[in-house]
Design an enzyme around this catalytic site. Structure first.
Site, short mmCIF file in Angstrom:
data_model
loop_
_atom_site.label_atom_id
_atom_site.label_comp_id
_atom_site.label_asym_id
_atom_site.label_seq_id
_atom_site.Cartn_x
_atom_site.Cartn_y
_atom_site.Cartn_z
N ASP A 25 41.40 -26.96 90.38
CA ASP A 25 40.01 -27.02 90.83
C ASP A 25 39.05 -27.00 89.64
OD1 ASP A 25 38.32 -27.22 93.14
OD2 ASP A 25 37.67 -25.16 92.79
N CYS A 48 33.10 -32.48 100.03
CA CYS A 48 33.59 -31.29 99.33
C CYS A 48 32.69 -30.09 99.62
CB CYS A 48 33.66 -31.55 97.83
SG CYS A 48 34.18 -30.11 96.87
N TYR A 92 32.12 -19.12 99.34
CA TYR A 92 31.84 -20.34 100.09
C TYR A 92 31.23 -20.06 101.46
CZ TYR A 92 34.38 -22.46 96.31
OH TYR A 92 34.76 -22.86 95.05
N GLU A 109 40.61 -34.29 100.02
CA GLU A 109 40.57 -32.83 100.15
C GLU A 109 41.87 -32.32 100.76
OE1 GLU A 109 38.50 -30.54 99.14
OE2 GLU A 109 36.87 -31.79 98.40
#
Length: 208
Positions: free
Chosen positions: A44, A130, A158, A195
């Site tokens: 990532d 994303c 998140y 993803e």
């Protein structure tokens, strides 16, 4: 229906795959092997550097100052995300400069190719999935995340109002900036498919 919402709704089959993915569920339960998460964090970090470059290219193509300012804010947030990864690296000895896995390289090549060659309205179509997916996963996982999960920080990041605001800002750009409808649909769905492949690669990592 706004463009960003319509594109998101059209990809609900892929969203559901991500929600049910064993890697994602393992984050919430806390039972995900640390080696798999460490591999994911390294990959990532590589991805986020490309994401930042794509924002920079989008900023250069922005049609006005307000759009430039929006991309500047979004670009700055990527570096805050990388700082979180540096915290994991310090605690767990994660390599933040790994060789990219095939799924990672495919995704970053896709983003940078779109950012370099396509108009700005197409760039945001490739980048929005994303942001929206991670905001959605964080908010979905938060009520089900074990208090002692090693990965609770990831979920809280998140799930935060701040990250949701950033996702909405990018969606607002997608709604506002011109682009060819079919091309945006293809780019958005391609990013969502990548993803899924990114989570697959983390889960299937042979070194975990």
């Amino acid at each position: 229906m706004a463009r960003a919402q319509a594109l998101w709704e059209a990809c609900q089959d892929l969203v559901q795959i991500c929600e049910a993915h064993p890697f994602v569920r393992g984050i919430a339960s806390g039972i995900l092997p640390r080696e798999r998460f460490a591999f994911y964090i390294g990959q990532d970090a590589f991805f986020l550097e490309a994401f930042a470059r794509a924002y920079a290219l989008a900023l250069a193509k922005a049609p006005d100052r307000d759009t430039m300012a929006a991309f500047r804010k979004l670009l700055g947030r990527v570096f805050e995300e990388l700082a979180m990864h540096q915290g994991y690296a310090a605690r767990w000895g994660v390599d933040l400069t790994p060789a990219p896995a095939p799924a990672t390289r495919t995704y970053t090549d896709f983003l940078l190719r779109v950012a370099a060659l396509e108009p700005v309205g197409h760039i945001v179509a490739a980048m929005t999935p994303c942001m929206r997916l991670y905001a959605h996963l964080g908010q979905t996982l938060r009520p089900h995340t074990h208090p002692e999960s090693l990965y609770r920080e990831w979920v809280e990041t998140y799930a935060s109002d701040d990250f949701e605001a950033l996702a909405r800002q990018l969606e607002e750009l997608l709604d506002r900036l011109p682009g060819e409808e079919e091309a945006q649909h293809i780019l958005y769905r391609t990013a969502m498919e990548l993803e899924v492949r990114f989570f697959d690669a983390a889960w299937d990592n042979e070194n975990a």
